[in-house]
Design an enzyme around this catalytic site. Structure first.
Site, PDB file in Angstrom:
ATOM      1  N   ARG A  98       0.825  -1.217   0.000  1.00 45.82           N
ATOM      2  CA  ARG A  98       0.000   0.000   0.000  1.00 45.82           C
ATOM      3  C   ARG A  98       0.861   1.271   0.000  1.00 45.82           C
ATOM      4  O   ARG A  98       1.347   1.712   1.046  1.00 45.82           O
ATOM      5  CB  ARG A  98      -0.945  -0.027   1.210  1.00 45.82           C
ATOM      6  CG  ARG A  98      -2.081  -1.057   1.038  1.00 45.82           C
ATOM      7  CD  ARG A  98      -2.864  -1.275   2.293  1.00 45.82           C
ATOM      8  NE  ARG A  98      -2.113  -2.005   3.313  1.00 45.82           N
ATOM      9  CZ  ARG A  98      -2.582  -2.305   4.514  1.00 45.82           C
ATOM     10  NH1 ARG A  98      -3.787  -1.927   4.856  1.00 45.82           N
ATOM     11  NH2 ARG A  98      -1.835  -2.983   5.369  1.00 45.82           N
ATOM     12  N   VAL A 125       5.989  -9.048  -1.581  1.00 50.19           N
ATOM     13  CA  VAL A 125       7.106  -9.976  -1.341  1.00 50.19           C
ATOM     14  C   VAL A 125       6.918 -11.314  -2.055  1.00 50.19           C
ATOM     15  O   VAL A 125       7.862 -12.091  -2.176  1.00 50.19           O
ATOM     16  CB  VAL A 125       7.362 -10.209   0.170  1.00 50.19           C
ATOM     17  CG1 VAL A 125       7.817  -8.932   0.856  1.00 50.19           C
ATOM     18  CG2 VAL A 125       6.148 -10.817   0.858  1.00 50.19           C
ATOM     19  N   TYR A 173      -1.062 -21.648   8.874  1.00 47.48           N
ATOM     20  CA  TYR A 173      -0.422 -20.436   9.413  1.00 47.48           C
ATOM     21  C   TYR A 173       0.694 -20.830  10.388  1.00 47.48           C
ATOM     22  O   TYR A 173       1.839 -20.379  10.260  1.00 47.48           O
ATOM     23  CB  TYR A 173      -1.437 -19.523  10.111  1.00 47.48           C
ATOM     24  CG  TYR A 173      -0.750 -18.326  10.728  1.00 47.48           C
ATOM     25  CD1 TYR A 173      -0.175 -17.350   9.928  1.00 47.48           C
ATOM     26  CD2 TYR A 173      -0.633 -18.199  12.118  1.00 47.48           C
ATOM     27  CE1 TYR A 173       0.503 -16.264  10.490  1.00 47.48           C
ATOM     28  CE2 TYR A 173       0.041 -17.119  12.684  1.00 47.48           C
ATOM     29  CZ  TYR A 173       0.607 -16.159  11.862  1.00 47.48           C
ATOM     30  OH  TYR A 173       1.296 -15.098  12.410  1.00 47.48           O
TER      31      TYR A 173
HETATM   32  P1  NDP Z   1      -0.697  -6.311  10.012  1.00 45.23           P
HETATM   33  O1  NDP Z   1      -1.780  -6.915   9.178  1.00 45.23           O
HETATM   34  O2  NDP Z   1      -1.000  -5.116  10.810  1.00 45.23           O
HETATM   35  O3  NDP Z   1       0.581  -6.023   9.082  1.00 45.23           O
HETATM   36  C1  NDP Z   1       0.995  -6.944   8.110  1.00 45.23           C
HETATM   37  C2  NDP Z   1       1.975  -6.269   7.163  1.00 45.23           C
HETATM   38  O4  NDP Z   1       2.397  -7.244   6.201  1.00 45.23           O
HETATM   39  C3  NDP Z   1       1.353  -5.105   6.412  1.00 45.23           C
HETATM   40  O5  NDP Z   1       2.255  -4.036   6.389  1.00 45.23           O
HETATM   41  C4  NDP Z   1       1.155  -5.663   5.014  1.00 45.23           C
HETATM   42  O6  NDP Z   1       1.365  -4.627   4.052  1.00 45.23           O
HETATM   43  C5  NDP Z   1       2.305  -6.660   4.919  1.00 45.23           C
HETATM   44  N1  NDP Z   1       2.063  -7.663   3.887  1.00 45.23           N
HETATM   45  C6  NDP Z   1       1.138  -8.643   3.860  1.00 45.23           C
HETATM   46  N2  NDP Z   1       1.228  -9.329   2.702  1.00 45.23           N
HETATM   47  C7  NDP Z   1       2.235  -8.764   1.989  1.00 45.23           C
HETATM   48  C8  NDP Z   1       2.811  -9.002   0.716  1.00 45.23           C
HETATM   49  N3  NDP Z   1       2.372  -9.987  -0.084  1.00 45.23           N
HETATM   50  N4  NDP Z   1       3.844  -8.238   0.310  1.00 45.23           N
HETATM   51  C9  NDP Z   1       4.300  -7.247   1.094  1.00 45.23           C
HETATM   52  N5  NDP Z   1       3.802  -6.959   2.309  1.00 45.23           N
HETATM   53  C10 NDP Z   1       2.772  -7.704   2.741  1.00 45.23           C
HETATM   54  O7  NDP Z   1      -0.211  -7.495  10.939  1.00 45.23           O
HETATM   55  P2  NDP Z   1       1.013  -7.627  11.987  1.00 45.23           P
HETATM   56  O8  NDP Z   1       1.770  -6.379  12.117  1.00 45.23           O
HETATM   57  O9  NDP Z   1       0.462  -8.246  13.195  1.00 45.23           O
HETATM   58  O10 NDP Z   1       1.869  -8.730  11.227  1.00 45.23           O
HETATM   59  C11 NDP Z   1       3.261  -8.620  10.973  1.00 45.23           C
HETATM   60  C12 NDP Z   1       3.882  -9.989  11.113  1.00 45.23           C
HETATM   61  O11 NDP Z   1       3.732 -10.428  12.456  1.00 45.23           O
HETATM   62  C13 NDP Z   1       3.258 -11.079  10.256  1.00 45.23           C
HETATM   63  O12 NDP Z   1       4.302 -11.875   9.735  1.00 45.23           O
HETATM   64  C14 NDP Z   1       2.406 -11.869  11.242  1.00 45.23           C
HETATM   65  O13 NDP Z   1       2.245 -13.199  10.848  1.00 45.23           O
HETATM   66  C15 NDP Z   1       3.243 -11.746  12.484  1.00 45.23           C
HETATM   67  N6  NDP Z   1       2.611 -11.969  13.772  1.00 45.23           N
HETATM   68  C16 NDP Z   1       1.493 -11.270  14.161  1.00 45.23           C
HETATM   69  C17 NDP Z   1       0.952 -11.476  15.418  1.00 45.23           C
HETATM   70  C18 NDP Z   1      -0.295 -10.776  15.885  1.00 45.23           C
HETATM   71  O14 NDP Z   1      -1.006 -11.327  16.750  1.00 45.23           O
HETATM   72  N7  NDP Z   1      -0.596  -9.600  15.400  1.00 45.23           N
HETATM   73  C19 NDP Z   1       1.602 -12.367  16.382  1.00 45.23           C
HETATM   74  C20 NDP Z   1       2.741 -13.068  15.862  1.00 45.23           C
HETATM   75  C21 NDP Z   1       3.222 -12.842  14.634  1.00 45.23           C
HETATM   76  P3  NDP Z   1       0.481  -4.382   2.738  1.00 45.23           P
HETATM   77  O15 NDP Z   1      -0.890  -4.952   2.997  1.00 45.23           O
HETATM   78  O16 NDP Z   1       0.504  -2.910   2.556  1.00 45.23           O
HETATM   79  O17 NDP Z   1       1.242  -5.114   1.681  1.00 45.23           O
HETATM   80  C1  8X3 Z   2      -0.264 -14.534  15.557  1.00 42.91           C
HETATM   81  C2  8X3 Z   2      -0.530 -15.038  16.910  1.00 42.91           C
HETATM   82  O1  8X3 Z   2      -1.747 -16.807  18.264  1.00 42.91           O
HETATM   83  O2  8X3 Z   2      -3.038 -15.617  16.574  1.00 42.91           O
HETATM   84  O3  8X3 Z   2       0.841 -15.132  15.000  1.00 42.91           O
HETATM   85  O4  8X3 Z   2      -1.424 -17.253  15.905  1.00 42.91           O
HETATM   86  S1  8X3 Z   2      -1.729 -16.245  16.884  1.00 42.91           S
END
Ligand code: NDP
Ligand code: 8X3
Length: 251
Positions: free
Chosen positions: A35, A57, A149
């Site tokens: 975005r 990515v 996941y």
């Molecule tokens: P958000 O949805 O807030 O952020 C996710 C980010 O990933 C966005 O900036 C999005 O950007 C980017 N993204 C998704 N798909 C793509 C793509 N194909 N290419 C480039 N960028 C991409 O979630 P989180 O901040 O929570 O997630 C970040 C990471 O943390 C992830 O890997 C998630 O699995 C992990 N995580 C999250 C947890 C939670 O509970 N929130 C806990 C543990 C891990 P855009 O859409 O602009 O491309």
């Molecule tokens: C995100 C945390 O517990 O929803 O990775 O899988 S959980």
């Protein structure tokens, strides 16, 4: 000397907070995500030089081109934060859409592989680098609906360790940060835009905040070089483990 961090998925959640944290500590940033308008808004908030790249990515050629096309002032990259990722759906394995599974594999596994492979050569040539991968507690702890996941995050954990095995001796450090329940746009994405379902996940609990994860990323990336932080698992204070699931009446 100014250092540079390359952060994927900087348009939201952990990635955005991580970009802001490195910037606040005087680092240059390369911020990426799909975005563009979000990247522009973030860039306007950052105080140090920042280069933004609209990047999916999952697109292997685009990742290579983005890295090849980095302005000289932003190379070599010192720290890569492989944060872009998502969960889609929470259905059981017998019901889930294969498209959802493909999307998670393509983003969380293949996208992370592409970014890592694209940036490692310049880190090795520079004799310095740190790859910080964002895994999850879901990579270690199973839960219903976590199926692919969680498996993608188990990949992230093992890939991080195997990267270390390959790169030890080249001054490239690798860390896997594994957060639990954290309030970002994660659940909105998981529930395909259903805001009520997403906000119910965080109802009446105090979850991890994006800044908590950014703090762990920055800390791991700035330890003295005589140590490598292999992994950090972080749960919300309100989150713990369930007993094993025993289903009665199956015999
Ligand atoms: P958000 O949805 O807030 O952020 C996710 C980010 O990933 C966005 O900036 C999005 O950007 C980017 N993204 C998704 N798909 C793509 C793509 N194909 N290419 C480039 N960028 C991409 O979630 P989180 O901040 O929570 O997630 C970040 C990471 O943390 C992830 O890997 C998630 O699995 C992990 N995580 C999250 C947890 C939670 O509970 N929130 C806990 C543990 C891990 P855009 O859409 O602009 O491309
Ligand atoms: C995100 C945390 O517990 O929803 O990775 O899988 S959980």
């Amino acid at each position: 000397m100014t250092k540079t961090a390359f952060i994927t998925g900087a348009t939201s959640g952990f990635g955005r907070a991580t970009a802001k944290r490195f910037d606040a500590e005087g680092w240059q940033t390369v911020i990426s995500g799909r975005r563009g308008e979000r990247l522009d808004a973030l860039k306007a908030e950052l105080t140090n030089p920042s280069h933004s790249i609209v990047l999916d990515v999952r697109d292997r050629d685009a990742v290579a081109a983005a890295v090849d096309g980095l302005p000289e002032a932003f190379t070599p990259i010192d720290v890569l934060v492989n944060n872009a990722g998502l969960a889609v759906g929470l259905e059981g394995a017998d019901e889930v859409s294969l498209d959802d599974w493909d999307l998670m594999v393509d983003t969380n596994i293949k996208g992370l592989m592409y970014c890592t492979r694209a940036l490692l050569p310049q880190m090795v040539a520079n004799g310095y680098g740190h790859v910080v991968n964002i895994g999850s507690i879901a990579g270690s702890w199973p839960y219903p609906g976590g199926n692919v996941y969680g498996a993608t995050k188990a990949f992230v954990r093992q890939f991080s360790l195997n990267l270390r095995a390959d790169l030890v001796g080249k001054n490239i450090h690798v860390t896997d940060i594994e957060p639990g329940l954290a309030e970002t746009e994660f659940s909105e994405v998981r529930f395909k835009g259903d805001k009520d379902k997403a906000s119910a996940v965080y109802d009446d609990v105090d979850p991890i905040k994006p800044e908590d994860v950014a703090d762990a990323v920055f800390w791991a990336a700035t330890r003295p070089r005589n140590i490598n932080v292999n992994r950090i698992e972080i749960m919300a204070g309100a989150q713990a483990f369930s007993p094993f699931n025993i289903v009665r009446g199956l015999k």
